[in-house]
Design a protein around this motif. Structure first.
Motif, PDB file in Angstrom:
ATOM      1  N   ASP A  46       0.812  -1.221   0.000  1.00 43.30           N
ATOM      2  CA  ASP A  46       0.000   0.000   0.000  1.00 43.30           C
ATOM      3  C   ASP A  46       0.845   1.269   0.000  1.00 43.30           C
ATOM      4  N   ILE A 161      -1.340  10.054  -1.217  1.00 44.58           N
ATOM      5  CA  ILE A 161      -2.574   9.658  -0.540  1.00 44.58           C
ATOM      6  C   ILE A 161      -3.732  10.209  -1.355  1.00 44.58           C
ATOM      7  N   GLU A 165      -8.800   7.827  -0.329  1.00 41.18           N
ATOM      8  CA  GLU A 165      -8.212   7.358   0.930  1.00 41.18           C
ATOM      9  C   GLU A 165      -8.376   8.399   2.036  1.00 41.18           C
ATOM     10  N   LYS A 168     -11.976   8.154   3.274  1.00 41.58           N
ATOM     11  CA  LYS A 168     -12.175   6.960   4.092  1.00 41.58           C
ATOM     12  C   LYS A 168     -11.536   7.128   5.466  1.00 41.58           C
ATOM     13  N   THR A 247      -7.485   0.998  10.037  1.00 40.12           N
ATOM     14  CA  THR A 247      -7.098   1.755   8.846  1.00 40.12           C
ATOM     15  C   THR A 247      -6.123   0.981   7.967  1.00 40.12           C
ATOM     16  N   SER A 248      -6.089   1.362   6.696  1.00 36.70           N
ATOM     17  CA  SER A 248      -5.012   0.916   5.818  1.00 36.70           C
ATOM     18  C   SER A 248      -3.790   1.794   6.090  1.00 36.70           C
ATOM     19  N   LYS A 250      -2.253   3.861   4.020  1.00 33.82           N
ATOM     20  CA  LYS A 250      -2.431   5.201   3.473  1.00 33.82           C
ATOM     21  C   LYS A 250      -3.428   5.998   4.317  1.00 33.82           C
ATOM     22  N   GLN A 251      -4.485   5.351   4.792  1.00 33.21           N
ATOM     23  CA  GLN A 251      -5.439   6.032   5.670  1.00 33.21           C
ATOM     24  C   GLN A 251      -4.765   6.445   6.968  1.00 33.21           C
ATOM     25  N   HIS A 254      -2.627   9.530   6.475  1.00 34.14           N
ATOM     26  CA  HIS A 254      -3.388  10.784   6.498  1.00 34.14           C
ATOM     27  C   HIS A 254      -3.712  11.207   7.926  1.00 34.14           C
TER      28      HIS A 254
END
Length: 345
Positions: A46, A161, A165, A168, A247-248, A250-251, A254
């Motif tokens: 990711d 990002i 993303e 989310k 979260t992922s 990338k999330q 952020h």
């Protein structure tokens, strides 16, 4: 020499892949017409998506290669895929047997590996030793880029990002009770070594101190860190926001980017905080911050005053463990000194 097809082999872990991102940026700036392919394992995939410096990502599905049967059934197909790219350069930044094997199977006529490579990987690639052999990992990797003629004016950690993303991440935060426009500090209690973990009771006291100064504590981490989060929450006056396992990467990036500061040990999310430009307050004991600490300036690195510092041991038999001696007040003061804010009473 001009390169047209470049392979980067950096498989894991999260922090290590982040450390290698500046190499992709340097290569793309020096060889803008080159096609850059990166081989990575699934957990860190990711981090590389939607990156303007990376043209293709190949996933190395490690579990498929663990057994002899898996190796025989998947090895030929994977090797054929690599060779089809006709790489003229392979850069092994992992420096282990598995990464060296991938570099070799790529068929690239030129293969480079840093000079601290292990597991005989230096026998497969040309060893590159630069000026930062004993310095930070990021600078060691960039020594390889400089060997290839790259000029490093500014070290950058490219990470895109997307707006999807972002949306989310904000929805997940809102659902957990956090609005990203409010001031908050990210706490990361988990690490991959028990000896690198700051005590959960210390995190709990720090969380209370943050709340007392109108700053929201937010706990982040993977599913395996759930027990640590529960221990922290059980010892706080007001429960912190819990985003463990929600979260992922990338999330999470952020959410960390929008925070006032990041607090944690030697762990992947700490390097993620550096990559997105968030101030870091980190506790180092068994590992060397000169090699693995937050890259760049404006970060606080707290180390215990013990003779066994940088022991590189996953488990500690001493009581108390070195990081236990770093009290929450010290961490609290470090957060606010970096924020240039007045510490509450």
């Amino acid at each position: 020499m001009t390169y047209k097809n470049i392979l980067i082999v950096k498989l894991s872990a999260i922090g290590d892949v982040i450390h290698a991102l500046p190499v992709a940026r340097a290569l793309k700036q020096t060889y803008p017409d080159a096609r850059i392919t990166w081989v990575v394992e699934k957990p860190a995939y990711d981090l590389l998506t939607n990156n303007p410096d990376i043209d293709e990502i190949i996933i190395f599905d490690k579990p498929k290669f663990k057994s002899l049967t898996g190796l025989l059934s998947n090895g030929y197909t994977f090797s054929k895929l690599l060779k089809s790219h006709k790489f003229d350069l392979a850069i092994d930044l992992q420096g282990l047997f598995k990464s060296a094997a991938i570099s070799y199977l790529s068929g690239a006529p030129k293969r480079l590996v840093y000079c601290n490579a292990r597991e005989l990987s230096d026998k497969i690639g040309q060893r590159i030793c630069g000026n930062h052999e004993h310095g930070h990992v990021v600078d060691r990797y960039l020594d390889v880029a400089q060997h290839l003629g790259c000029k490093i004016d500014q070290v950058q950690f490219p990470m895109n990002i997307t707006e999807v993303e972002v949306q989310k991440a904000e929805a997940i935060a809102n659902h957990a009770g956090l609005r990203l426009e409010n001031p908050y500090v990210v706490l990361a209690p988990g690490t991959n070594w028990p000896s690198k973990c700051w005590p959960t009771t210390h995190f709990a006291k720090l969380a209370d101190q943050l709340y007392d100064n109108n700053m929201i504590p937010v706990i982040i981490g993977g599913p395996n860190d759930k027990r640590l989060a529960e221990e922290i929450i059980a010892n706080t006056k007001i429960p912190p926001v819990d985003l463990i396992g929600k979260t992922s990467l990338k999330q999470l990036a952020h959410i960390i980017k929008k925070s006032q500061a990041f607090v944690g040990g030697d762990t992947g999310p700490m390097h993620l905080a550096v990559a997105v430009g968030t101030r870091v307050v980190t506790m180092f004991g068994p590992t060397d911050p000169n090699r693995n600490g937050p890259y760049g300036e404006n970060h606080s690195i707290l180390t215990p005053d013990v003779p066994c510092i940088c022991c590189w041991k996953r488990q500690c038999i001493k009581t108390p463990m070195c990081l236990e001696t770093l009290n929450p007040d010290l961490v609290y003061q470090s957060i606010y000194s970096k924020l240039e804010m007045k510490v509450g009473s």
